[in-house]
Design an enzyme around this catalytic site. Sequence first.
Site: not given
Length: 615
Positions: A2, A27, A75, A101-102, A488, A492, A495, A511, A610
């Site tokens: 947010c 964000r 968000w 926000n929150g 990583e 990426k 995402e 395995h 973000k």
Amino acid sequence: MCGIVGYIGHRDAYPIVLNGLKRLEYRGYDSAGIAIYDGKDLKFSKTKGKVADLEAKLEKDISTTGTIAIGHTRWATHGVPNDVNSHPHFSNSGDLVIIHNGIIENYQPLKQELQNRGFTFQSDTDTEVLVNLIEDVKNKEKVKLGKAVQIALNQTIGAYAIAVFDRRKPNEIVVARLGSPLAIGVGENEFFIASDASPFIEFTKEAIYLEDGEMAVVRTHKDMKIRKIHDDSLVDPYVQELQMNLEQIEKGGYDHFMLKEIYEQPQAIRDTFRGRMLVDQGLIKMAGIDDHIDKFLNARRIIIVACGTSWHAGLVAEYIFEDLARIPVEVEYASEFRYRNPVIDKDDVLIAISQSGETADTMAAIKMAKEKGAFVFGVCNVVGSSISRETHAGAYTHAGPEIGVASTKAFTTQITVLTLIALQLAKKKGKISTSDFHRYLQELENIPDKVAEALKSNDHIEKIAAIYKDAPNCLYLGRGFNFPVALEGALKLKEISYIHAEGYPAAEMKHGPIALIDEQMPVVVIATRKGHYEKVVSNIQEIKSRSGKIIGIVTEGDVDVRELADHVIEVPHTIEFMTPLLTTIPLQLLSYHIAVMLGKNVDQPRNLAKSVTVE
């Protein structure tokens, strides 16, 4: 998650708030809205979708004149993304308007109590509950808005950054924070409010960052008052001079922020060790370490807590710390650490890593470790962020603003900081020789140029991306220092392209994951000459015999992997523990180009944010 933007002053507020929302798009959000006061009427518009959708709708719906405005990118947490659940939200009387926000965790019993008292609700959000709670307190207690906000917040449980406006007293905005960042830009008879300083950087270089549990009343022609929410005590505001500039947060000719930030890595790494690594003198000087060196040298173990990409940087650091400094290291997901009753004592050092410095789970882990008596060291990018204030000491990465949601330069600069710490401790503990220490410093100084060299493979990587852009799955393999890089790389791709990808230690392939390999499965293998090279070559042969498509990340001049792989991408030679700084570059570019070719929103991938400021 947010974004909050607000303005009160003498300028036209709408363009400031609208452009501020565009700056905060990184964000992560799914809807947006703005409320504007023109001296008489309180106008608003909000919509599901992007800020561009809001702009088109708002300029049809309402007049945009006015010198007071608040805006928000949401968000979704409580209630699906739609126009009604978007912010701002109004109280039942229509007098109070809020952006938030929150999460208000006890919103349900508060809502029930308000409904029992005759309040009605249009949305499914916890935010609408909060604004009506404030109105209820204001009317019952017959207090001003600031006091009503304070009393209401003392009845809530959760996290918040809020801005509240009362059209019956249209010369002030009340703001408060707990667990979500909030900055106040200070100008001449004007104030700017935002989740970070980027929305107002061209208007003022002076900012105040509210601490957790603080609130402020900002108003024109009067001094701003900051108070503690729980006890009403006054706080002396600390005004910081902002270091960023407008140029840093613009794309600078690149198609996307992510690509710009990938290409900024040589300079970002250089900025990270500049002033700290004195190669000519054979010294590393980091105040956060030097001032607390005994804590590190006497540590029973180091615990690293982080989330996402920062967690992967922590895994690389685990290998480096244990290899060089011979200190036991445990790397924990911050989101799990706080809930599993971990064993922590006063001889532990906890290193918390976060790009934004606001990650809620990491903040909770810090608070737990401090309560147990551990020494807590922060590694983050954002000056003045919550983690930088909550930890005992720390180090900034100095990566500059990272706008793209998928972290790139944050990862390499975090590894750089952690490498400096490991080298400093290894030298202090006598675990590496003076000659090796000097050699390592010299090589780290060369890394930015070698990253720049690795970036020259961009066109070659783009061609490889075109071949595999429609693959439904991808496997990433690495060993030793490069196993976290495989994780990583897979992250990426997930995402930003939404392709399913998994990272594995190369030796673990047999395995289980080897069952997935066929002629449709691209496998990215990090196979640099340093480390377990022969073992990785054997793993590649196993893939080849099962018709898997192999993309090899190799040291320049490699011959063995080239004979087996379908494609190779070269990186310069370096010391083994520094290879992650180079091998991650082609993986970032590969993900970027695949996502662009698939038409994805590279800078703002779906469902992601973000700064994750809620659990």
